[in-house]
Design an enzyme around this catalytic site. Structure first.
Site, mmCIF file in Angstrom:
data_model
loop_
_atom_site.group_PDB
_atom_site.id
_atom_site.type_symbol
_atom_site.label_atom_id
_atom_site.label_comp_id
_atom_site.label_asym_id
_atom_site.label_seq_id
_atom_site.Cartn_x
_atom_site.Cartn_y
_atom_site.Cartn_z
ATOM 1 N N ASP A 188 -16.112 -1.224 8.554
ATOM 2 C CA ASP A 188 -16.824 -1.523 7.314
ATOM 3 C C ASP A 188 -17.873 -2.596 7.552
ATOM 4 O O ASP A 188 -17.627 -3.570 8.296
ATOM 5 C CB ASP A 188 -15.839 -1.996 6.242
ATOM 6 C CG ASP A 188 -14.831 -0.914 5.870
ATOM 7 O OD1 ASP A 188 -15.152 0.282 6.026
ATOM 8 O OD2 ASP A 188 -13.722 -1.270 5.424
ATOM 9 N N SER B 107 -6.652 -2.374 1.646
ATOM 10 C CA SER B 107 -6.957 -1.795 0.334
ATOM 11 C C SER B 107 -7.460 -2.826 -0.666
ATOM 12 O O SER B 107 -7.321 -2.664 -1.872
ATOM 13 C CB SER B 107 -5.730 -1.066 -0.239
ATOM 14 O OG SER B 107 -5.471 0.099 0.506
ATOM 15 N N ARG C 151 -12.052 3.311 11.216
ATOM 16 C CA ARG C 151 -13.217 3.204 10.325
ATOM 17 C C ARG C 151 -13.637 1.744 10.222
ATOM 18 O O ARG C 151 -12.810 0.890 9.911
ATOM 19 C CB ARG C 151 -12.891 3.747 8.935
ATOM 20 C CG ARG C 151 -14.131 4.050 8.082
ATOM 21 C CD ARG C 151 -13.805 4.192 6.614
ATOM 22 N NE ARG C 151 -13.582 2.894 5.997
ATOM 23 C CZ ARG C 151 -12.487 2.573 5.305
ATOM 24 N NH1 ARG C 151 -11.514 3.442 5.140
ATOM 25 N NH2 ARG C 151 -12.374 1.369 4.779
ATOM 26 N N ASN D 45 -10.544 -0.636 10.356
ATOM 27 C CA ASN D 45 -9.310 -0.104 9.787
ATOM 28 C C ASN D 45 -8.762 0.949 10.741
ATOM 29 O O ASN D 45 -9.396 1.991 10.948
ATOM 30 C CB ASN D 45 -9.626 0.506 8.415
ATOM 31 C CG ASN D 45 -8.397 0.875 7.626
ATOM 32 O OD1 ASN D 45 -7.353 1.164 8.188
ATOM 33 N ND2 ASN D 45 -8.527 0.889 6.311
ATOM 34 N N GLU E 224 0.805 -1.217 0.000
ATOM 35 C CA GLU E 224 0.000 0.000 0.000
ATOM 36 C C GLU E 224 0.844 1.276 0.000
ATOM 37 O O GLU E 224 0.345 2.358 0.326
ATOM 38 C CB GLU E 224 -0.954 -0.023 1.193
ATOM 39 C CG GLU E 224 -1.928 -1.178 1.135
ATOM 40 C CD GLU E 224 -2.838 -1.235 2.341
ATOM 41 O OE1 GLU E 224 -3.688 -0.345 2.477
ATOM 42 O OE2 GLU E 224 -2.696 -2.171 3.146
ATOM 43 N N TYR F 225 -9.567 4.118 -4.787
ATOM 44 C CA TYR F 225 -8.607 5.196 -4.984
ATOM 45 C C TYR F 225 -8.643 5.884 -6.346
ATOM 46 O O TYR F 225 -8.052 6.949 -6.498
ATOM 47 C CB TYR F 225 -7.191 4.670 -4.701
ATOM 48 C CG TYR F 225 -7.067 4.131 -3.302
ATOM 49 C CD1 TYR F 225 -7.229 4.977 -2.210
ATOM 50 C CD2 TYR F 225 -6.854 2.780 -3.054
ATOM 51 C CE1 TYR F 225 -7.149 4.485 -0.911
ATOM 52 C CE2 TYR F 225 -6.773 2.282 -1.766
ATOM 53 C CZ TYR F 225 -6.919 3.143 -0.694
ATOM 54 O OH TYR F 225 -6.856 2.659 0.578
ATOM 55 N N GLU G 221 -14.764 -5.608 9.068
ATOM 56 C CA GLU G 221 -13.440 -5.353 9.628
ATOM 57 C C GLU G 221 -13.369 -3.921 10.139
ATOM 58 O O GLU G 221 -14.258 -3.098 9.874
ATOM 59 C CB GLU G 221 -12.357 -5.585 8.582
ATOM 60 C CG GLU G 221 -12.458 -4.693 7.365
ATOM 61 C CD GLU G 221 -11.412 -5.033 6.308
ATOM 62 O OE1 GLU G 221 -10.485 -5.799 6.597
ATOM 63 O OE2 GLU G 221 -11.530 -4.515 5.196
ATOM 64 N N GLY H 62 -7.610 5.477 4.987
ATOM 65 C CA GLY H 62 -7.019 6.346 3.985
ATOM 66 C C GLY H 62 -7.330 7.817 4.226
ATOM 67 O O GLY H 62 -8.412 8.172 4.700
#
Length: 306
Positions: free
Chosen positions: A250, A141, A248, A269, A15, A209, A267, A273
Site C-alpha cells: 500500500d 484492516s 499487496r 500485507n 479480523e 469491506y 506497508e 483480503g
C-alpha cells in the site's frame, strides 16, 4: 490424484469476520476448480486438527495475529504441511510495521517518518506535529487507526479505552495527503495498480469491506512513470522481506508535492483480503486470471521452508 486442501479461516484475531469471508470464498473457488476442500475454523487445537486431517496443502485464509504474524506458519512448518503465502520470517516482519519500515528503508524504498510510543503517552499530548496518523504496530484492516488533523488540539482519546486490545505501543507517522494506491505481487510479477477512492475519512475497515465503502479504479489514473514506479516498489518490498506467493503493498501518493509528487510505501500485507470486495482478486482479474485460477495458482505454489 485430487489434492486435499485445508482452508484455514476464522481464528481468534480482531479480523475473524474478514477471514471467514475470505476463507469461504476461497474454499468455494477451490471446489469449483476440482480440489477436495475442508474448511477449518482455526482454534488453539489447530495442530491436533491438522494432524488428524492430513491435508496435502493448507490454504492460509487467516488475517491478523496468529494467522499473519508467523505463528500459524511455524505450526505448519513443524507439521510439514505445504502452505500458501509467506513464511515465518517474512510474515513476522510484515506484521510488525516498525520492522517492515526498517527493512524497506534499507532497500531504498521511501517510507514516512515515524516514531514508536506508548498509547497513554500518545493520548496525553502530540508526540509529533500534526497532521499525523496513529496506528497499532501489529494489526490489520485499519483497526485502531486514527488521523490527527492539522487543526486538532488533542490526540485521539480512544487510545485510553479499557477494551483497547491492539498493544501498548503504537506507531505515530507523518500524514501524507493525496491518493491511496495499492499493488499486488503474484510470485515475481507485479499486478496492476489500483487507486482506492472513498468518501469516508480514510480507507478504514468500513471502506475496505462494506459494499459501496470505496471505489477501486484499476488501472489507476496516474502518470505512466508513477504507475511503473509503484509496481517496481511493490516488487522491491515483496523481495526485501522475503515474501512468497501473493502480497499487496500500500502506498500514498501526493501528486501536489513537486513535479513528480511524493510516493511512499506504507506497508505490505502478506495475507491480503480475498473477499468479493477485495483488491487482489480484482487486480488478478485485470491481469487475466479468474478467481478460481488465482486460488489454484496459490495452492500449486504452496510449500514448506518459505
Amino acid at each position: 490424484m485430487t489434492k486435499h486442501v485445508a482452508v484455514l479461516m476464522g481464528g481468534i484475531s480482531n479480523e475473524r469476520p474478514v477471514s471467514i469471508a475470505s476463507g469461504t470464498g476461497c474454499a468455494q473457488a477451490l471446489r469449483n476448480g476440482g480440489y477436495q476442500v475442508t474448511e477449518v475454523d482455526v482454534g488453539y487445537d489447530i495442530a491436533e486438527v491438522l494432524r488428524e486431517l492430513k491435508p496435502d496443502v493448507a490454504f492460509n485464509a487467516l488475517h491478523g495475529r496468529y494467522g499473519e504474524d508467523g505463528t500459524i506458519q511455524g505450526v505448519l512448518e513443524f507439521l510439514r504441511i505445504p502452505y500458501t503465502h509467506s513464511g515465518v520470517l517474512a510474515s513476522a516482519l510484515a506484521m510488525d510495521k516498525h520492522q517492515a519500515k526498517i527493512m524497506f528503508k534499507a532497500a531504498g524504498i521511501p517510507v514516512t517518518d515515524h516514531t514508536i510510543a506508548n498509547r497513554a503517552e500518545v493520548a496525553r499530548a502530540h508526540v509529533m506535529a500534526p497532521p499525523y496518523v496513529v496506528k497499532p504496530i501489529a494489526d490489520g484492516s485499519s483497526f485502531g487507526v486514527f488521523i490527527v488533523k492539522a487543526d486538532q488540539s488533542h490526540p485521539p482519546q480512544e487510545l485510553l479505552r479499557e477494551d483497547w486490545n491492539s498493544g501498548e505501543e503504537v506507531m505515530v507517522e507523518r500524514y501524507i495527503p493525496g491518493r491511496e494506491l495499492t499493488c499486488a505481487v503474484m510470485g515475481d510479477v507485479a499486478l496492476g495498480v489500483t487507486e482506492i477512492v472513498t468518501d469516508l475519512s480514510f480507507y478504514n475497515y468500513e471502506a475496505k469491506y462494506a459494499h459501496g465503502g470505496s471505489r477501486h479504479v484499476i488501472p489507476a489514473e496516474i502518470q505512466p512513470k508513477i504507475y511503473d514506479k509503484v509496481q517496481k516498489m511493490a516488487l522491491k518490498a515483496h523481495a526485501a522481506l522475503g515474501c512468497r506467493g501473493v502480497s499487496r503493498s500500500d502506498f500514498r501518493y501526493n501528486d501536489q508535492a513537486g513535479p513528480d509528487g511524493e510516493l511512499v510505501c506504507l506497508e505490505i500485507n502478506t495475507q491480503p483480503g480475498m473477499t468479493e470486495t477485495s483488491l487482489v482478486p480484482e487486480q488478478a482479474r485485470h491481469a487475466g486470471h479468474s478467481f478460481e485460477e488465482l486460488v489454484a495458482w496459490m495452492v500449486e505454489d504452496a510449500s514448506c521452508n518459505r
